[in-house]
Design an enzyme around this catalytic site. Structure first.
Site, PDB file in Angstrom:
ATOM      1  N   VAL A 267       4.065 -30.476 -17.846  1.00  0.00           N
ATOM      2  CA  VAL A 267       3.286 -30.691 -19.075  1.00  0.00           C
ATOM      3  C   VAL A 267       2.231 -31.778 -18.860  1.00  0.00           C
ATOM      4  CG1 VAL A 267       3.407 -31.206 -21.544  1.00  0.00           C
ATOM      5  CG2 VAL A 267       5.273 -29.964 -20.459  1.00  0.00           C
ATOM      6  N   CYS A 268       2.615 -32.830 -18.138  1.00  0.00           N
ATOM      7  CA  CYS A 268       1.655 -33.924 -17.871  1.00  0.00           C
ATOM      8  C   CYS A 268       0.451 -33.413 -17.080  1.00  0.00           C
ATOM      9  CB  CYS A 268       2.343 -35.044 -17.095  1.00  0.00           C
ATOM     10  SG  CYS A 268       3.767 -35.733 -17.939  1.00  0.00           S
ATOM     11  N   SER A 269       0.717 -32.531 -16.131  1.00  0.00           N
ATOM     12  CA  SER A 269      -0.371 -31.997 -15.306  1.00  0.00           C
ATOM     13  C   SER A 269      -1.263 -31.071 -16.115  1.00  0.00           C
ATOM     14  CB  SER A 269       0.210 -31.238 -14.102  1.00  0.00           C
ATOM     15  OG  SER A 269       1.032 -32.098 -13.336  1.00  0.00           O
ATOM     16  N   ASP A 270      -0.772 -30.674 -17.275  1.00  0.00           N
ATOM     17  CA  ASP A 270      -1.480 -29.734 -18.132  1.00  0.00           C
ATOM     18  C   ASP A 270      -1.995 -30.429 -19.388  1.00  0.00           C
ATOM     19  OD1 ASP A 270      -2.258 -27.066 -18.508  1.00  0.00           O
ATOM     20  OD2 ASP A 270      -0.584 -26.674 -19.846  1.00  0.00           O
TER      21      ASP A 270
END
Lengths: 192, 199
Positions: free
Chosen positions: B91-94
């Site tokens: 989620v962080c990468s997105d």
């Protein structure tokens, strides 16, 4: 008995509300298979409805798009690869639209996985996307399509109203003209 | 009775599936380098600040910039702080790559975005390099570990931070807090709406 009816009603309403099959796919659409049943919200703008050949109605199924071949891009405004390749996809659209032999036979749409309508609109404006984009804010369609990474491309040929998958692949393309040629070749679309 | 149990179970399964399963629209840019944690407890900390408080000041090392202090924006910019739990997770990468294309919205609202994690600078360098050229600073709250996150009350018991947003006005006052479900990305429009209120 009353409780049973309540539960059935809740499930039915929920299934209808999400506009997609109740169960999610475990893998991406496979070449040669029928595309899972996907319903999209019909665009309000007349020019987009005209592009898709849609008549009245609040929702439509992919196979109701008036064309022979549909290229679907699964994208996200949060996806760096989608951002980086947006201009190539726009070029693909223009190659199709500027070719009288292709423009009515191939249509291009984008589905923005996990993006709200606001976020989808940001992507459209930022990259001046000329083809229709559909929000999938709650990942419903994304789940039906096997939770693919982005960008992901699915090529569909409409045979007697049935959407058959002829291309299903992760990742963008280097050149729009080469990708279009590949789509023509794999779809078996006859131009005359 | 048996039929009632059957429908209870069936509807329960369907509801659980759609409302609790985690979805990622993860970009292919990260290839196979993303670590997939299990579904995490939505929040796991107790806030130490509230709307209306003066935001705790901090100075942290940043990728490409030696140090950045919150106070340097006092009187100049509305500050949006985006804490994300950990580098190289789905989620962080997105999340930040989307913020990378809305600089104009921040500019229009006299805003600056500060991205913070408890990862160290080399990790943040490698990770954010995959996101294209981000216009906003990326800060490391690595050492003393999570000190800034803890001062805001969003350091979780396992040492990562919550997925949290703080909006701080030009006077240094906290105007918005969203300690989000760690498993989900906040909507961009919620940030924009709050930022626009400050103008």
């Amino acid at each position: 008995m009353k409780r049973i009816l309540i539960h059935i009603t809740v499930i039915a309403v929920f299934a209808l509300t999400i506009n997609s099959p109740v169960l999610a796919a475990t893998s991406a659409p496979v070449t040669g298979s029928v595309l899972p049943d996907i319903k999209l919200t019909a665009p309000v703008k007349t020019d987009i409805r005209n592009y898709l050949g849609l008549s009245r109605g609040d929702f439509f199924k992919i196979q109701q798009i008036k064309t022979k071949v549909i290229i679907i891009e699964i994208l996200s405004m949060y996806c760096p690869h989608c951002q980086g390749s947006a201009h190539k996809v726009n070029e693909l659209y223009r190659l199709i639209e500027n070719n009288p032999a292709l423009k009515d036979k191939i249509k291009l749409i984008g589905i923005a996985a996990g993006n709200s309508s606001y976020e989808t609109e940001i992507y459209r404006k930022t990259y001046d996307v000329p083809f229709p984009l559909f929000e999938d804010g709650d990942f419903y369609i994304h789940k039906v399509l096997g939770e693919v990474r982005t960008p992901y491309y699915i090529g569909i040929r409409i045979d007697d109203g049935v959407p058959l998958v002829f291309y299903s692949k992760l990742g963008g393309f280097e050149r729009a003209d080469e990708f279009l040629e590949l789509m023509l070749q794999l779809s078996g679309l006859k131009l005359k | 009775m048996k039929k009632i149990s059957y429908f209870n179970v069936l509807s329960g399964i369907i509801m659980i599936f759609f409302f609790t399963s985690i979805s990622y629209g993860l970009s292919d840019v990260f290839k196979e380098n993303i670590y997939y944690p299990k579904n995490l407890k939505p929040t796991d900390s107790v806030l130490k600040v509230k709307v209306g408080d003066r935001a705790p000041d901090f100075t942290l090392p940043a990728v490409f910039v030696e140090k950045i202090s919150l106070s340097q924006y006092r009187g100049k910019k509305n500050v949006v702080i985006s804490f994300v739990p950990a580098a190289w997770t789905p989620v962080c990468s997105d999340q930040w790559p989307g913020y990378g294309i809305v600089k104009d919205i921040f500019d229009k609202n006299d805003g600056i975005l500060l991205g913070i994690t408890v990862d160290n600078i080399p990790t943040l360098f490698a990770w954010t390099n995959q996101m294209g050229k981000l216009w906003f600073p990326i800060l490391s709250d690595f050492w003393p570990h999570g000190k800034v996150a803890d001062s805001y009350g969003i350091l979780r018991s396992d040492g990562i931070t919550e997925r949290a947003l703080f909006i701080i006005d030009k006077k240094g006052i906290i105007r918005y807090i969203d300690v989000h479900d760690i498993n989900k990305r906040p909507r961009l429009e919620s940030i924009v709406k709050e930022l626009e209120k400050l103008n």
